[in-house]
Write a protein that holds these residues in place. Structure first.
Motif, PDB file in Angstrom:
ATOM      1  N   VAL A 100       0.836  -1.205   0.000  1.00  9.15           N
ATOM      2  CA  VAL A 100       0.000   0.000   0.000  1.00  9.15           C
ATOM      3  C   VAL A 100       0.868   1.252   0.000  1.00  9.15           C
ATOM      4  N   PHE A 101       1.837   1.300   0.894  1.00  6.75           N
ATOM      5  CA  PHE A 101       2.678   2.494   1.011  1.00  6.75           C
ATOM      6  C   PHE A 101       3.553   2.675  -0.233  1.00  6.75           C
ATOM      7  N   ALA A 102       4.069   1.559  -0.766  1.00  6.37           N
ATOM      8  CA  ALA A 102       4.893   1.652  -1.971  1.00  6.37           C
ATOM      9  C   ALA A 102       4.077   2.154  -3.152  1.00  6.37           C
ATOM     10  N   ALA A 103       2.846   1.648  -3.283  1.00  2.21           N
ATOM     11  CA  ALA A 103       1.978   2.082  -4.380  1.00  2.21           C
ATOM     12  C   ALA A 103       1.613   3.552  -4.244  1.00  2.21           C
ATOM     13  N   ALA A 104       1.333   3.999  -3.010  1.00  2.52           N
ATOM     14  CA  ALA A 104       0.979   5.404  -2.787  1.00  2.52           C
ATOM     15  C   ALA A 104       2.121   6.323  -3.199  1.00  2.52           C
ATOM     16  N   GLU A 105       3.334   5.944  -2.861  1.00  3.15           N
ATOM     17  CA  GLU A 105       4.493   6.761  -3.234  1.00  3.15           C
ATOM     18  C   GLU A 105       4.686   6.796  -4.745  1.00  3.15           C
ATOM     19  N   GLN A 106       4.500   5.653  -5.400  1.00  3.60           N
ATOM     20  CA  GLN A 106       4.647   5.595  -6.849  1.00  3.60           C
ATOM     21  C   GLN A 106       3.604   6.467  -7.542  1.00  3.60           C
ATOM     22  N   VAL A 107       2.379   6.431  -7.026  1.00  2.00           N
ATOM     23  CA  VAL A 107       1.313   7.257  -7.607  1.00  2.00           C
ATOM     24  C   VAL A 107       1.643   8.735  -7.443  1.00  2.00           C
ATOM     25  N   ALA A 108       2.076   9.115  -6.258  1.00  2.00           N
ATOM     26  CA  ALA A 108       2.396  10.516  -5.999  1.00  2.00           C
ATOM     27  C   ALA A 108       3.484  11.019  -6.943  1.00  2.00           C
ATOM     28  N   LYS A 109       4.500  10.213  -7.158  1.00  2.00           N
ATOM     29  CA  LYS A 109       5.608  10.622  -8.025  1.00  2.00           C
ATOM     30  C   LYS A 109       5.204  10.658  -9.503  1.00  2.00           C
ATOM     31  N   ALA A 110       4.242   9.814  -9.873  1.00  2.11           N
ATOM     32  CA  ALA A 110       3.840   9.739 -11.282  1.00  2.11           C
ATOM     33  C   ALA A 110       2.727  10.711 -11.645  1.00  2.11           C
ATOM     34  N   ALA A 111       2.080  11.308 -10.644  1.00  2.00           N
ATOM     35  CA  ALA A 111       0.931  12.181 -10.904  1.00  2.00           C
ATOM     36  C   ALA A 111       1.337  13.390 -11.735  1.00  2.00           C
ATOM     37  N   GLU A 112       0.501  13.722 -12.731  1.00  2.00           N
ATOM     38  CA  GLU A 112       0.758  14.865 -13.608  1.00  2.00           C
ATOM     39  C   GLU A 112      -0.192  16.022 -13.347  1.00  2.00           C
ATOM     40  N   GLY A 113      -1.113  15.844 -12.428  1.00  2.00           N
ATOM     41  CA  GLY A 113      -2.071  16.889 -12.111  1.00  2.00           C
ATOM     42  C   GLY A 113      -2.887  16.504 -10.897  1.00  2.00           C
ATOM     43  N   PRO A 114      -3.899  17.283 -10.568  1.00  2.00           N
ATOM     44  CA  PRO A 114      -4.732  16.978  -9.398  1.00  2.00           C
ATOM     45  C   PRO A 114      -5.448  15.639  -9.545  1.00  2.00           C
TER      46      PRO A 114
END
Length: 434
Positions: A100-114
């Motif tokens: 869960v924590f690893a996926a959350a970090e990956q999503v945050a780094k990959a996000a291009e907008g809100p």
């Protein structure tokens, strides 16, 4: 709307397919290339009634896609759902939140907008706040909002549970996050499904509290069944008399060999550990865990006693291996305890389950898998029914008796009528019935 679903397991695949059925563009992403390739070719890695059709139709219409690339899945997404595994952590019983924590970090780094980052996985109370910290550290610009949307899917009826739920729970900290989730669930508003909007902590705890309460209810009726056997009462009638009380309800009052599956065992354990750490122990849940584990161990002894105290050299037909019907899930299934115990006691087992794929992987190698129910019981000294698949209900006592060598039947799900079984010449025992 468009969403990304991280995890092509049971929760992610069912939820993603159902959102697509709602008209949402869904991209399911998973790190397992073989699983994604199989899904692209229309092969479903789990058994869930109706899921193959739902996936096929929505993939064909372009609303449901699959990838191993996170950025591809997230492109243009209004929300990203975390549906990764939270297995029991070895050593202490807590939920393992590594994925869960690893996926959350990956999503945050990959996000291009809100976007809104939604936890769909079952996680202990307080997890959402930790995810907020991870997101804040990875993306200080504050464009990602964290929400909780626990699932309440029963294996075997998951699609109906998603499409016609008792309620939808959303834990949010802003109106924007609430608006995104409410738009996603708009088809359910049209059928007046209750939506419970809470804080992150409350949403997380609702899921654990609900599962723990149901586990307690199952364990209670199992212990009442034991009392019925000693007192000469009938647990079916006790359960019916209780269930007609509107304060109690009829569901989850079916006596049996104990609960299993992907949720109740790990969720009760995680809740108990979290409560202990917070200084508010839920002792009723702790006792439920102990009683359920003990019950599974006791089930093998029933057929041993029925065969005179020894099963050495005896052939026993086993009907049903999965933890419940209409699924191939073997996680914490009672058969995982019962089958090895009987083999260790010297029994020769012939087992049949309509969905044996996972059972073949986790049960002892010397277990013989029969091709049908009648193949399993042919020439058996005794028969034990562990899982109540509907096809077993259709087996007449006369047909069973003609196929078996012996006459002992241990029915752990109360499928057959005691009077009819006695009339057919069986030495029949069930759970909590005289």
């Amino acid at each position: 709307m468009r969403i990304a679903m991280l995890g092509a397991g049971y929760v992610g695949l069912v939820s993603g397919a159902c959102f697509a059925e709602f008209g949402v563009d869904v991209c399911i992403v998973d790190t397992d290339p073989a699983k994604i390739e199989a899904l692209k070719q229309g092969r479903i890695p789990i058994y869930e009634p109706g899921l193959d059709r739902l996936v096929e139709e929505n993939a064909r219409d372009g609303r449901l896609t699959f990838t191993t690339e996170l950025k591809e899945a997230m492109r243009g997404a209004d929300a990203v759902f975390l549906a990764v595994g939270t297995p029991t952590r070895r050593g202490d019983g807590h939920a393992d939140l590594t994925y869960v924590f690893a996926a959350a970090e990956q999503v945050a780094k990959a996000a291009e907008g809100p976007l809104v980052l939604v936890t769909k996985s079952t996680v202990p109370v307080g997890t959402g706040r930790k995810i907020e910290e991870i997101v804040r550290n990875a993306r200080p610009d504050g464009q990602i909002e964290v929400a909780s949307n626990p699932e309440f899917l029963r294996e075997g009826s998951a699609i109906g549970d998603f499409m016609r739920p008792d309620r939808v729970v959303i834990g949010v900290e802003s109106e924007r996050a609430a608006a995104v989730l409410k738009r996603l669930y708009r088809p359910l508003y049209l059928i007046e499904t209750p939506v419970v909007q809470t804080s992150l902590e409350t949403a997380e705890l609702i899921k654990y509290a609900a599962n723990a309460f149901l586990a307690v209810k199952i364990t209670f009726i199992n212990q009442m069944a034991d009392l019925c056997e000693k007192a000469g009462a009938n647990v079916h009638d006790v359960a019916r008399g209780m269930g007609l009380d509107g304060r109690i309800g009829r569901k989850f009052l079916h006596a049996g060999p104990g609960y299993g599956g992907s949720c109740f065992p790990k969720d009760t354990l995680a809740l108990a550990r979290t409560a202990q750490e917070l200084g508010a122990p839920v002792t009723i849940v702790e006792q439920t865990i102990t009683a359920n584990d003990t019950r599974k161990e006791q089930m093998a002894q029933r057929v041993i006693d029925a065969l005179g105290g020894s099963v050495a050299g005896k052939t026993i037909g086993i009907l049903g291996l999965t933890f419940k019907p209409e699924t191939d899930d073997m996680r914490d299934a009672p058969s995982l305890v019962i089958v090895p115990a009987l083999i260790a006691a010297g029994a020769k087992l012939r087992a049949y389950d309509p969905q044996p794929g996972h059972a073949r992987q986790v049960l002892p190698a010397d277990l013989h898998f029969a091709s049908s129910a009648m193949d399993a019981v042919q020439g058996a000294d005794a028969v034990m029914l562990i899982t109540e698949w509907n096809e077993f209900r259709a087996l007449s006592p006369e047909k069973l008796r003609a196929a078996m060598k012996g006459k002992v039947v241990c029915d752990l799900r109360n499928v057959w009528d005691p009077a009819q079984m006695r009339e057919a010449g069986f030495s029949y025992s069930s759970i909590g019935r005289p």
